[in-house]
Design an enzyme around this catalytic site. Structure first.
Site, PDB file in Angstrom:
ATOM      1  N   GLY A  11       0.608  -1.198   0.034  1.00  0.00           N
ATOM      2  CA  GLY A  11       0.121   0.318   0.019  1.00  0.00           C
ATOM      3  C   GLY A  11       0.615   1.431   0.269  1.00  0.00           C
ATOM      4  O   GLY A  11       1.855   1.228  -0.324  1.00  0.00           O
ATOM      5  N   ALA A 154       3.899   7.689   4.232  1.00  0.00           N
ATOM      6  CA  ALA A 154       4.795   7.651   3.332  1.00  0.00           C
ATOM      7  C   ALA A 154       5.092   8.710   2.466  1.00  0.00           C
ATOM      8  O   ALA A 154       6.482   8.121   1.861  1.00  0.00           O
ATOM      9  CB  ALA A 154       3.808   6.512   2.821  1.00  0.00           C
ATOM     10  N   LYS A 205      -1.689   6.295  18.998  1.00  0.00           N
ATOM     11  CA  LYS A 205      -1.647   7.386  18.168  1.00  0.00           C
ATOM     12  C   LYS A 205      -2.740   7.665  17.466  1.00  0.00           C
ATOM     13  O   LYS A 205      -3.032   8.783  16.514  1.00  0.00           O
ATOM     14  CB  LYS A 205      -0.036   8.019  17.034  1.00  0.00           C
ATOM     15  CG  LYS A 205       0.265   7.183  16.371  1.00  0.00           C
ATOM     16  CD  LYS A 205      -0.362   7.793  15.313  1.00  0.00           C
ATOM     17  CE  LYS A 205       0.038   7.098  13.700  1.00  0.00           C
ATOM     18  NZ  LYS A 205      -0.466   7.320  12.308  1.00  0.00           N
TER      19      LYS A 205
HETATM   20  N1  LIG Z   1       0.124   4.924   4.894  1.00  0.00           N
HETATM   21  C1  LIG Z   1       1.513   6.093   6.050  1.00  0.00           C
HETATM   22  O1  LIG Z   1       1.500   7.262   5.614  1.00  0.00           O
HETATM   23  C2  LIG Z   1       1.812   5.313   6.640  1.00  0.00           C
HETATM   24  C3  LIG Z   1       3.226   5.217   7.586  1.00  0.00           C
HETATM   25  C4  LIG Z   1       3.261   4.426   8.763  1.00  0.00           C
HETATM   26  C5  LIG Z   1       2.769   3.691   8.828  1.00  0.00           C
HETATM   27  N2  LIG Z   1       1.833   2.910   8.309  1.00  0.00           N
HETATM   28  C6  LIG Z   1       0.783   1.798   8.542  1.00  0.00           C
HETATM   29  O2  LIG Z   1       1.670   0.766   7.776  1.00  0.00           O
HETATM   30  C7  LIG Z   1       0.644  -0.103   7.501  1.00  0.00           C
HETATM   31  C8  LIG Z   1       0.025  -0.454   5.492  1.00  0.00           C
HETATM   32  O3  LIG Z   1      -0.466   0.563   5.810  1.00  0.00           O
HETATM   33  P1  LIG Z   1      -0.449   1.273   4.329  1.00  0.00           P
HETATM   34  O4  LIG Z   1      -0.745   2.576   3.916  1.00  0.00           O
HETATM   35  O5  LIG Z   1       0.914   0.287   3.386  1.00  0.00           O
HETATM   36  O6  LIG Z   1      -1.361   0.647   3.577  1.00  0.00           O
HETATM   37  P2  LIG Z   1      -2.622   1.261   2.867  1.00  0.00           P
HETATM   38  O7  LIG Z   1      -3.502   1.901   3.796  1.00  0.00           O
HETATM   39  O8  LIG Z   1      -3.019   2.505   1.319  1.00  0.00           O
HETATM   40  O9  LIG Z   1      -3.788   0.351   2.279  1.00  0.00           O
HETATM   41  C9  LIG Z   1      -4.458  -0.206   1.348  1.00  0.00           C
HETATM   42  C10 LIG Z   1      -3.228  -1.555   0.863  1.00  0.00           C
HETATM   43  O10 LIG Z   1      -4.573  -2.381   1.415  1.00  0.00           O
HETATM   44  C11 LIG Z   1      -4.649  -3.176   0.597  1.00  0.00           C
HETATM   45  N3  LIG Z   1      -5.254  -4.309   1.053  1.00  0.00           N
HETATM   46  C12 LIG Z   1      -6.449  -4.209   0.741  1.00  0.00           C
HETATM   47  N4  LIG Z   1      -7.795  -5.617   1.038  1.00  0.00           N
HETATM   48  C13 LIG Z   1      -6.687  -6.347   1.186  1.00  0.00           C
HETATM   49  C14 LIG Z   1      -7.498  -7.557   1.767  1.00  0.00           C
HETATM   50  N5  LIG Z   1      -7.879  -7.710   2.037  1.00  0.00           N
HETATM   51  N6  LIG Z   1      -6.021  -7.934   2.194  1.00  0.00           N
HETATM   52  C15 LIG Z   1      -4.771  -7.670   2.174  1.00  0.00           C
HETATM   53  N7  LIG Z   1      -4.331  -6.252   1.988  1.00  0.00           N
HETATM   54  C16 LIG Z   1      -5.487  -5.567   1.079  1.00  0.00           C
HETATM   55  C17 LIG Z   1      -4.364  -3.179  -0.781  1.00  0.00           C
HETATM   56  O11 LIG Z   1      -3.956  -3.800  -1.714  1.00  0.00           O
HETATM   57  C18 LIG Z   1      -2.798  -2.297  -0.270  1.00  0.00           C
HETATM   58  O12 LIG Z   1      -2.326  -2.501  -0.673  1.00  0.00           O
HETATM   59  C19 LIG Z   1      -0.787   0.360   8.260  1.00  0.00           C
HETATM   60  O13 LIG Z   1      -0.456   0.172   9.240  1.00  0.00           O
HETATM   61  C20 LIG Z   1      -0.307   1.738   8.386  1.00  0.00           C
HETATM   62  O14 LIG Z   1      -0.956   2.321  10.498  1.00  0.00           O
HETATM   63  C21 LIG Z   1       1.408   3.852   7.402  1.00  0.00           C
HETATM   64  O1  LIG Z   2      -2.095   8.940   7.462  1.00  0.00           O
HETATM   65  P1  LIG Z   2      -1.866   8.142   9.150  1.00  0.00           P
HETATM   66  O2  LIG Z   2      -3.712   9.012  10.081  1.00  0.00           O
HETATM   67  O3  LIG Z   2      -2.945   6.212   8.645  1.00  0.00           O
HETATM   68  O4  LIG Z   2      -0.407   8.189   9.649  1.00  0.00           O
HETATM   69  C1  LIG Z   2       0.680   7.667   8.840  1.00  0.00           C
HETATM   70  C2  LIG Z   2       1.799   7.447  10.161  1.00  0.00           C
HETATM   71  O5  LIG Z   2       1.089   6.524  10.648  1.00  0.00           O
HETATM   72  C3  LIG Z   2       1.940   8.645  10.431  1.00  0.00           C
HETATM   73  O6  LIG Z   2       2.800   8.449  11.224  1.00  0.00           O
END
Ligand SMILES: NC(=O)c1ccc[n+]([C@@H]2O[C@H](COP(=O)([O-])OP(=O)(O)OC[C@H]3O[C@@H](n4cnc5c(N)ncnc54)[C@H](O)[C@@H]3O)[C@@H](O)[C@H]2O)c1
Ligand SMILES: O=P(O)(O)OC[C@H](O)CO
Length: 342
Positions: A11, A154, A205
């Site tokens: 994602g 991200a 958070k």
């Molecule tokens: N995006 C950020 O800025 C960020 C930063 C730090 C941590 N995180 C954490 O990282 C983790 C992943 O977040 P992300 O931003 O990569 O994801 P995202 O919010 O972009 O989620 C979409 C992803 O989920 C997948 N998905 C949808 N349905 C699914 C299913 N049934 N089974 C498996 N996968 C499925 C999609 O294909 C896609 O890859 C989360 O816990 C988030 O809190 C995110």
């Molecule tokens: O976009 P949010 O709210 O899922 O936050 C993204 C990251 O966790 C920030 O560190």
């Protein structure tokens, strides 16, 4: 021994870390140069997303405009992605981890190590407690798991703007090994001996971020936002140390603690959607669909998880901020109650 990394998830955050990991494995002789990345397959403009990633080297849906290194290979089969890996990076939204672990059970090499980049927790509806995602990975796959969490939006990481992050380890060797695949001059990794503290900061958070967005939607200003951040930090620490006595105060001063709270309440998706909930009156589910193009909101479901735990333990009155955020999200309480109930 040669280590081989597999990324489970692609994602917004998964794709940003793919850029870092794909580059870093090329800098050390003991890493295999190929990094497979599991993609939950979907069609984008009539094509498989995996095919697009493997030809354009870009995740056009979840991280458009960022080139991924050629050695990152997208793969739609989870088992095939992981079968020869020795280092697993879990980076799917938390609601999908159980399904992923179920598929991998008994199919992981015994010398594998894991790290969870996931911000969330696991609550069994029938149980009275909760489980860390890293424990869930450890329990179901029989391997050790570190965690990585920090002030890491991200898109900013992918654009190589300077930030810090925190790795929590159970085993120092694992912490140092995982640091090698993530650390860069622009993405500074600090490793700490407090896996639980780091993980709970990342999960909790997201609830506070919803609070930050509600305050923005209500146009209450910066002082109010700062108060929500401070009370949120206090309740996060209280909850973590109530359930895990060894969680360290210092962890809350790492990137995973106070820094992530600040960034998430300023620029995260949870904040953005919560603000829109106030200004439009639409539900969180509807706004997630309309605003996030397939990305997933973590704060509302974690607020629900936490509320379930607090209710079962009779602790809601000790966590007024977390409780009122849940009630605004799920019980149609007017958003202004966020400042009236705390
Ligand atoms: N995006 C950020 O800025 C960020 C930063 C730090 C941590 N995180 C954490 O990282 C983790 C992943 O977040 P992300 O931003 O990569 O994801 P995202 O919010 O972009 O989620 C979409 C992803 O989920 C997948 N998905 C949808 N349905 C699914 C299913 N049934 N089974 C498996 N996968 C499925 C999609 O294909 C896609 O890859 C989360 O816990 C988030 O809190 C995110
Ligand atoms: O976009 P949010 O709210 O899922 O936050 C993204 C990251 O966790 C920030 O560190």
């Amino acid at each position: 021994m040669t280590e081989k990394v597999a990324l489970i998830g692609s994602g917004n955050w998964g794709s940003a870390v793919a850029k870092i990991v794909g580059r870093n494995v090329q800098n050390f002789p003991h890493f295999n140069k190929e990094v497979k990345m599991w993609v939950f397959e979907e069609q984008v403009d009539g094509q498989n997303l995996t095919d697009i990633i493997n030809t354009k080297h870009e995740n056009v849906k979840y991280l458009p405009g960022i080139k991924l290194p050629d050695n990152v290979i997208a793969c739609s089969e989870l088992k095939k992605t992981c079968d020869d890996a020795t280092m697993l990076v879990f980076v799917v939204p938390h609601q999908f981890v159980a399904g992923v672990c179920e598929q991998l059970k008994g199919r992981i090499s015994p010398n594998c190590k894991a790290i969870s980049l996931i911000k969330g927790m696991d609550v069994q509806e029938s149980g009275h407690g909760f489980r860390l995602i890293s424990d869930m990975i450890q329990d179901s796959l029989g391997i050790r798991s570190c965690v990585l969490s920090g002030a890491n939006i991200a898109s900013e990481v992918a654009e190589e703007r300077f930030c810090e992050t925190t790795i929590g380890y159970r085993n120092l060797e694992d912490g140092e090994l995982f640091k090698q695949i993530f650390h860069t001059p622009k993405f500074r990794v600090n490793i700490v001996d407090d896996v639980v503290g780091v993980e709970l900061c990342g999960a909790l958070k997201n609830i506070v971020a919803i609070g930050g967005g509600l305050v923005d939607g209500l146009k209450l200003g910066d002082n109010t936002k700062a108060a929500i951040i401070r009370i949120g930090l206090y309740e996060m620490r209280k909850f973590a140390q109530m359930f895990y006595k060894d969680v360290k105060d210092e962890t809350f001063f790492e990137s995973c603690g106070v820094a992530d709270l600040i960034t998430t309440c300023a620029g995260g998706r949870n904040r953005k959607v919560a603000e829109a909930h106030v200004t439009t009156g639409k539900s969180f589910d509807q706004l997630e669909q309309e605003m996030l193009n397939g990305q997933k909101l973590q704060g509302t479901s974690t607020a629900k998880d936490m509320f379930n735990i607090l209710t079962k333990k009779g602790l809601c009155h000790e966590f007024p901020l977390m409780t009122v955020i849940y009630r605004i999200c799920y019980e149609d309480l007017p958003p202004i109650r966020i400042v009236e109930d705390i």
